[in-house]
Design an enzyme around this catalytic site. Structure first.
Site, PDB file in Angstrom:
ATOM      1  N   VAL A  89       8.478  -0.867  -9.906  1.00  0.00           N
ATOM      2  CA  VAL A  89       7.890  -1.551  -8.755  1.00  0.00           C
ATOM      3  C   VAL A  89       6.551  -0.888  -8.418  1.00  0.00           C
ATOM      4  CG1 VAL A  89      10.052  -2.421  -7.820  1.00  0.00           C
ATOM      5  CG2 VAL A  89       9.273  -0.131  -7.180  1.00  0.00           C
ATOM      6  N   THR A  90       5.822  -1.476  -7.488  1.00  0.00           N
ATOM      7  CA  THR A  90       4.394  -1.176  -7.315  1.00  0.00           C
ATOM      8  C   THR A  90       4.115   0.228  -6.801  1.00  0.00           C
ATOM      9  OG1 THR A  90       3.882  -3.497  -6.953  1.00  0.00           O
ATOM     10  CG2 THR A  90       2.301  -1.896  -6.106  1.00  0.00           C
TER      11      THR A  90
END
Length: 690
Positions: A244-245
């Site tokens: 994820v980011t």
């Protein structure tokens, strides 16, 4: 017999041959005055007036000669006796004057007494008497010295505190002022000129959030493909888990696994802080307490290299004592052309004028974050028509920056590195797990992460019950989820050594999602035809082909043959590469790659491995999952790739069928059926009305 007022009797020279030589000129002058007094005695009033006038004259002279000003005040403050200094020239002169007056008074009183007494005294007695008087007069000097009083302890403490505070202020000021000059550059390159200005080693880092590696094969990215052809790159770069980011962007600028730098998800709970991290709430997430490592921009600034950071996740959190020289706050709606202009604006700032110029305005490290591909991938899905346009616009951004470098004659002077943080996978209402149908959420205090679900029990005794329920869930949905405790988490995830990681995890397989009511009711959605959103998700097993990211580099720090191919690596390696390109010392980290890189060939080589085009949505897996490490995830990863060729050998007893023409036709029909099913599913996601 001499006359009683004869001065020879009172003169010390008559009874001490060395007296004259031992007396100072001022004392000799005083004796002359005394002799004159004996010859012409004066009244007491006259003597007092005379002495007073002498004292006043000398006081006036002292005032004229005494230095005044701020230094006098400082001398008084730091004097151990306050403002009075008793042992000095001024006091010694005053002491001599007082001694002279005393002697005159005594002489005037004793003169008459001596006159009366001398009639009955002999020479010897007179000499003894005068000797005693002389001793008394000389002894008067002993009583003029006053020893200094002991300084007050309060004054000592006060002065010491003032000195300590001043020293601390000076030390901190000097430290801060010199922080940007304490640099050791093992890889510093000489200043290079583009014909109009000098450039120190400079690197531009661009992150295309959510840009999957195989997006490069869709014929939509001429600028990125040109960078590959003229630079160096692997076929793909593996993100870190969870994919994820926020965790991966902080890994890119620290070289650390998420469990090491502390940002273990886009959302998580910290039991020590007793607080939750939400990436969508900047007031909560942009605080230094969450970011437990020093990012590259702080390391660069400490070593004398300015940094310009454009919307990079975490750059607004004031993580360390040294801030980036330029920070642009996040703005998700900013148009991509504006980002191009911003990068080039930073590049156009005044640079070093010569080798001795240590304070240029231009940053040498520029990092820009581009969220568009990720945002539209979530909204429309990675196979949608809309995402194709977004991919093309992202490529235009890269083309604009490359064109800006070329127009400034900086193609061979400035490094450009393009990365992404993770890929993207399609979702479907048919690939959902209703968590609250399988787990008693009344026993759960908090749920961390997304799309993975980290469970924190309300009470310690609830942990065993939840483990049993999660194990049953893993067996029931073996194709859909993996389930682990923090202790049994696969080692390759590097996702266990941090208290911010929940003790129990349900991790969806690629393309699946876990939901809870009332956010989404799976049974109801299947009955009504409701489409699940988001249509694209990441955060899965970081080694899955659909999660693969990109790394492309070109510039003077990468003097490789054009189109050079690297072995695939994980994004923990990017930090060291960036540090080396700037000539700064990296902090200890989990990466091992350093410049120069070692290509294994060219992308165009005949023996180069074929490009992997993963199936999206991924093909189902028949692996069985239990609460604990499992190798079945690797099998699932391999099964989802279209480059994996089925074995030509059939199970025993079926060789004839596999080699017959009927078997070949059946196999082709099955392949066509799978292809048609994938195509229909993709179109259904893009057009819900179908």
């Amino acid at each position: 017999m001499p006359h009683p007022r004869s001065p020879s009797l009172l003169s010390p020279a008559n009874y001490d041959n060395d007296a004259a030589s031992l007396r100072s000129p001022s004392e000799q002058d005083s004796d002359s005055d005394d002799d004159e007094f004996l010859r012409h005695p004066r009244s007491t009033l006259e003597l007092s007036q005379h002495d007073r006038s002498v004292l006043e004259d000398e006081d006036e002279l002292e005032k004229l000669l005494t230095r005044t000003g701020p230094a006098l005040g400082l001398r008084r403050i730091f004097s151990p006796n306050g403002s009075s200094v008793r042992i000095g020239k001024r006091e010694r002169r005053r002491a001599r004057r007082e001694a002279r007056l005393s002697r005159r008074e005594r002489v005037s009183e004793e003169g008459e007494l001596m006159y009366e007494m001398e009639e009955g005294l002999g020479d010897d007695d007179t000499s003894s008497l005068m000797s005693g008087s002389s001793m008394d007069l000389d002894g008067k000097e002993d009583y003029l010295y006053e020893p200094p009083s002991k300084p007050s302890w309060r004054r000592i403490v006060f002065v010491s505190a003032i000195i300590a505070i001043l020293f601390l202020i000076l030390f901190l000021g000097a430290y801060k002022a010199s922080s940007t000059f304490r640099a050791v550059h093992p890889h510093v390159q000489p200043l290079l000129s583009n014909g109009t200005s000098l450039f120190a080693p400079t690197t531009i880092l661009i992150s295309l959030d959510g840009f999957r590696a195989d997006f490069l094969d869709r014929g939509l990215t001429p600028a990125l493909n040109s960078l590959i052809a003229n630079g160096v790159s692997p076929q793909y770069m593996t993100p870190s888990f969870p994919s994820v980011t926020f965790p991966n962007h902080f890994t890119l600028v620290t070289g650390l696994y998420p469990e090491s730098h502390g940002v273990v998800g886009n959302t998580f709970w910290d039991p020590d802080l007793d607080e939750a991290f939400f990436y969508t709430h900047p007031a909560a997430s942009m605080q230094p307490k969450w970011w437990n490592a020093e990012p590259l921009w702080e390391t660069a600034e400490k070593q004398g290299i300015k940094a310009g950071i454009h919307m990079w996740p975490g750059s607004e959190a004031h993580i360390g004592i040294v801030e980036p020289s330029y920070v642009d706050k996040y703005n998700g709606s900013e148009a991509l052309p504006r980002k191009i202009n911003r990068v080039l604006e930073l590049l156009d700032l005044p640079g070093p004028e010569d080798e001795s110029d240590l304070m240029p305005l231009r940053p040498q490290f520029i990092a820009a974050y581009v969220p568009d591909v990720d945002k539209d991938g979530h909204t429309y899905g990675p196979n949608s028509t809309e995402i194709r346009e977004t991919i093309s616009r992202a490529d235009d951004l890269v083309a604009g920056i490359v064109a800006g470098l070329e127009s400034r004659n900086l193609t061979n002077l400035v490094n450009i590195v393009v990365v992404s943080d993770h890929g993207m996978a399609s979702t479907s209402t048919e690939r959902l797990v209703q968590l609250d149908d399988e787990i008693d959420l009344r026993l759960v205090e908090r749920i961390d992460g997304w799309p993975s679900r980290g469970l924190r029990p309300k009470q310690p005794e609830n942990m065993e019950i939840l483990e049993e329920q999660v194990a049953r869930l893993g067996k029931k949905y073996a194709d859909a989820v993996e389930v682990y405790t923090r202790e049994t988490m696969p080692e390759r995830y590097h996702f266990s050594n941090n208290d911010r990681i929940a003790p129990l995890w349900v991790i969806p397989r690629t393309g699946w999602a876990i939901v809870e009511r009332p956010e989404f009711d799976v049974k109801k959605a299947l009955e009504t035809g409701e489409v699940y959103h988001p249509k694209g998700i990441h955060g899965y097993d970081h080694e899955h082909p659909l999660m693969r990211a990109i790394f492309i580099a070109r510039g003077p720090a990468f003097p490789h043959e054009p189109n050079s191919r690297l072995e695939a690596f994980q994004n923990i390696e990017v930090y060291n590469i960036l540090c080396d390109s700037l000539g700064i010392d990296p902090l200890p980290n989990n990466g091992t790659l350093r410049l120069p890189l070692n290509p294994v060939g060219l992308h165009s080589d005949e023996h180069a491995p074929p490009q992997v085009r993963p199936s999206d949505p991924p093909e189902p897996s028949s692996a069985t999952i239990t609460v604990g490490p499992s190798e079945s995830t690797t099998a699932a990863t391999e099964a989802s790739s279209t480059t994996v060729t089925p074995s030509a050998t059939s199970p025993a007893g079926n060789d004839d069928e596999s080699t017959s023409w009927w078997g070949a036709i059946t196999g082709k029909l099955e392949e066509f059926k799978e292809w048609a099913g994938e195509l229909f599913s993709a179109e259904k996601d893009n057009h819900p009305q179908l």
